[in-house]
Design a protein around this motif. Sequence first.
Motif, PDB file in Angstrom:
ATOM      1  N   ILE A  32       3.301  26.056   0.281  1.00  0.00           N
ATOM      2  CA  ILE A  32       4.304  27.179  -0.349  1.00  0.00           C
ATOM      3  C   ILE A  32       3.667  28.407   0.024  1.00  0.00           C
ATOM      4  CG2 ILE A  32       5.808  28.233  -2.124  1.00  0.00           C
ATOM      5  CD1 ILE A  32       5.406  25.419  -3.529  1.00  0.00           C
ATOM      6  N   GLY A  33       4.323  29.141   0.937  1.00  0.00           N
ATOM      7  CA  GLY A  33       3.826  30.570   1.354  1.00  0.00           C
ATOM      8  C   GLY A  33       4.907  31.382   1.827  1.00  0.00           C
ATOM      9  N   PHE A  34       5.094  32.527   1.092  1.00  0.00           N
ATOM     10  CA  PHE A  34       5.893  33.432   1.719  1.00  0.00           C
ATOM     11  C   PHE A  34       5.484  34.422   2.509  1.00  0.00           C
ATOM     12  CE2 PHE A  34       7.146  31.355  -2.391  1.00  0.00           C
ATOM     13  CZ  PHE A  34       8.489  31.038  -2.145  1.00  0.00           C
ATOM     14  N   ALA A  35       4.085  34.899   2.504  1.00  0.00           N
ATOM     15  CA  ALA A  35       3.372  35.548   3.302  1.00  0.00           C
ATOM     16  C   ALA A  35       1.949  35.433   3.677  1.00  0.00           C
ATOM     17  CB  ALA A  35       3.498  37.143   2.908  1.00  0.00           C
ATOM     18  N   CYS A  36       1.865  34.455   4.412  1.00  0.00           N
ATOM     19  CA  CYS A  36       0.494  33.714   4.759  1.00  0.00           C
ATOM     20  C   CYS A  36      -0.115  34.365   5.925  1.00  0.00           C
ATOM     21  CB  CYS A  36       0.422  32.273   4.821  1.00  0.00           C
ATOM     22  SG  CYS A  36       1.534  31.544   3.306  1.00  0.00           S
ATOM     23  N   TYR A  37      -1.408  34.239   6.200  1.00  0.00           N
ATOM     24  CA  TYR A  37      -2.210  34.592   7.201  1.00  0.00           C
ATOM     25  C   TYR A  37      -2.077  36.110   7.427  1.00  0.00           C
ATOM     26  CZ  TYR A  37      -1.185  29.530   7.625  1.00  0.00           C
ATOM     27  OH  TYR A  37      -1.242  28.192   7.332  1.00  0.00           O
ATOM     28  N   TYR A  38      -2.601  36.371   8.667  1.00  0.00           N
ATOM     29  CA  TYR A  38      -2.791  37.873   8.928  1.00  0.00           C
ATOM     30  C   TYR A  38      -1.119  38.357   9.037  1.00  0.00           C
ATOM     31  CZ  TYR A  38      -3.785  42.181  11.339  1.00  0.00           C
ATOM     32  OH  TYR A  38      -3.850  43.559  11.865  1.00  0.00           O
ATOM     33  N   GLY A  39      -0.297  37.761   9.846  1.00  0.00           N
ATOM     34  CA  GLY A  39       0.972  38.160   9.946  1.00  0.00           C
ATOM     35  C   GLY A  39       2.093  38.045   9.013  1.00  0.00           C
ATOM     36  N   GLY A  40       1.442  37.517   7.716  1.00  0.00           N
ATOM     37  CA  GLY A  40       2.581  37.435   6.907  1.00  0.00           C
ATOM     38  C   GLY A  40       3.635  36.531   7.006  1.00  0.00           C
ATOM     39  N   GLU A  41       3.205  35.175   7.537  1.00  0.00           N
ATOM     40  CA  GLU A  41       4.228  34.172   8.125  1.00  0.00           C
ATOM     41  C   GLU A  41       4.601  33.234   6.728  1.00  0.00           C
ATOM     42  OE1 GLU A  41       2.366  31.706  11.085  1.00  0.00           O
ATOM     43  OE2 GLU A  41       1.369  33.490  11.587  1.00  0.00           O
ATOM     44  N   VAL A 111      -0.696  26.451  -2.057  1.00  0.00           N
ATOM     45  CA  VAL A 111      -0.154  27.553  -1.720  1.00  0.00           C
ATOM     46  C   VAL A 111      -1.086  28.499  -0.957  1.00  0.00           C
ATOM     47  CG1 VAL A 111       1.201  27.294  -4.044  1.00  0.00           C
ATOM     48  CG2 VAL A 111      -1.088  28.139  -3.872  1.00  0.00           C
ATOM     49  N   CYS A 112      -0.467  29.671  -0.380  1.00  0.00           N
ATOM     50  CA  CYS A 112      -1.113  30.313   0.418  1.00  0.00           C
ATOM     51  C   CYS A 112      -0.772  31.765   0.026  1.00  0.00           C
ATOM     52  CB  CYS A 112      -1.071  30.161   1.920  1.00  0.00           C
ATOM     53  SG  CYS A 112       0.389  30.138   2.598  1.00  0.00           S
ATOM     54  N   SER A 113      -1.471  32.800   0.324  1.00  0.00           N
ATOM     55  CA  SER A 113      -0.818  34.319   0.416  1.00  0.00           C
ATOM     56  C   SER A 113      -1.902  35.178   1.073  1.00  0.00           C
ATOM     57  CB  SER A 113      -0.731  34.567  -1.253  1.00  0.00           C
ATOM     58  OG  SER A 113      -0.550  35.940  -1.229  1.00  0.00           O
ATOM     59  N   GLY A 114      -1.645  35.790   2.117  1.00  0.00           N
ATOM     60  CA  GLY A 114      -2.171  36.395   2.744  1.00  0.00           C
ATOM     61  C   GLY A 114      -3.334  35.812   3.685  1.00  0.00           C
ATOM     62  N   CYS A 115      -4.289  36.304   4.080  1.00  0.00           N
ATOM     63  CA  CYS A 115      -5.335  35.689   4.852  1.00  0.00           C
ATOM     64  C   CYS A 115      -6.120  35.049   4.057  1.00  0.00           C
ATOM     65  CB  CYS A 115      -6.258  36.894   5.761  1.00  0.00           C
ATOM     66  SG  CYS A 115      -5.332  37.593   6.567  1.00  0.00           S
ATOM     67  N   VAL A 116      -6.432  35.067   2.887  1.00  0.00           N
ATOM     68  CA  VAL A 116      -7.612  34.530   2.154  1.00  0.00           C
ATOM     69  C   VAL A 116      -7.509  33.801   0.719  1.00  0.00           C
ATOM     70  CG1 VAL A 116      -9.400  36.319   2.814  1.00  0.00           C
ATOM     71  CG2 VAL A 116      -8.025  36.574   0.810  1.00  0.00           C
ATOM     72  N   TYR A 117      -6.162  33.638   0.387  1.00  0.00           N
ATOM     73  CA  TYR A 117      -5.805  33.122  -0.658  1.00  0.00           C
ATOM     74  C   TYR A 117      -5.123  31.573  -0.239  1.00  0.00           C
ATOM     75  CZ  TYR A 117      -4.028  31.198  -5.182  1.00  0.00           C
ATOM     76  OH  TYR A 117      -3.672  30.661  -6.249  1.00  0.00           O
ATOM     77  N   PHE A 118      -5.703  30.472  -0.407  1.00  0.00           N
ATOM     78  CA  PHE A 118      -5.291  29.202  -0.318  1.00  0.00           C
ATOM     79  C   PHE A 118      -6.077  28.412  -1.488  1.00  0.00           C
ATOM     80  CE2 PHE A 118      -5.531  30.964   3.917  1.00  0.00           C
ATOM     81  CZ  PHE A 118      -4.328  30.620   4.721  1.00  0.00           C
ATOM     82  N   SER A 119      -5.043  27.456  -1.774  1.00  0.00           N
ATOM     83  CA  SER A 119      -5.348  26.919  -3.107  1.00  0.00           C
ATOM     84  C   SER A 119      -4.228  25.641  -3.443  1.00  0.00           C
ATOM     85  CB  SER A 119      -5.355  27.643  -4.420  1.00  0.00           C
ATOM     86  OG  SER A 119      -5.790  26.944  -5.511  1.00  0.00           O
ATOM     87  N   LYS A 120      -4.944  24.566  -4.320  1.00  0.00           N
ATOM     88  CA  LYS A 120      -3.864  23.675  -4.809  1.00  0.00           C
ATOM     89  C   LYS A 120      -3.662  23.951  -6.042  1.00  0.00           C
ATOM     90  CE  LYS A 120      -4.348  19.792  -1.524  1.00  0.00           C
ATOM     91  NZ  LYS A 120      -4.730  18.542  -1.436  1.00  0.00           N
TER      92      LYS A 120
END
Length: 146
Positions: A32-41, A111-120
């Motif tokens: 689940i991610g509404f704005a992941c990675y550098y581009g906010g994907e 879950v992910c958010s932005g470039c650096v937050y990835f977690s379970k």
Amino acid sequence: MKVKILIVIFLISACCITKVQAQENVDIDEMIGFACYYGGEQSKTVKKVTRKLINKKYKNIAKMLTSDNNAERYMSVITLEKLVELNNYKLTEVQKEIINEIKQSKKLVSVCSGCVYFSKVELNTMFSPEMKLFAQNWLNYYFKEE
């Protein structure tokens, strides 16, 4: 000018490297991610539910309540609850029971958010006010008042 370019290149590279390293402990197909990675994907699951929502495939979203994919189950719950709130969908008693089970589930979801937050995290945690805040902007965007 060269220094600024080098800084930008460094930041982009750092973000990409972090992306690869951070993803090692998460499931990209169940994220689940509404704005992941550098581009906010958006994550794959969020994109999938968004397409169904835009095409008004509400029954298909409801079918995701029983998916083996915990990200799909979460997205189904928050979307259906919003549809019910807007009187665009009526839940069956069985669906209400499944939603309650999902909200109490200790099964893990990535879950992910932005470039650096990835977690379970546990599914039940995703329904806390702090975590639901991530979904709120997505819900507000796709359920604009007409």
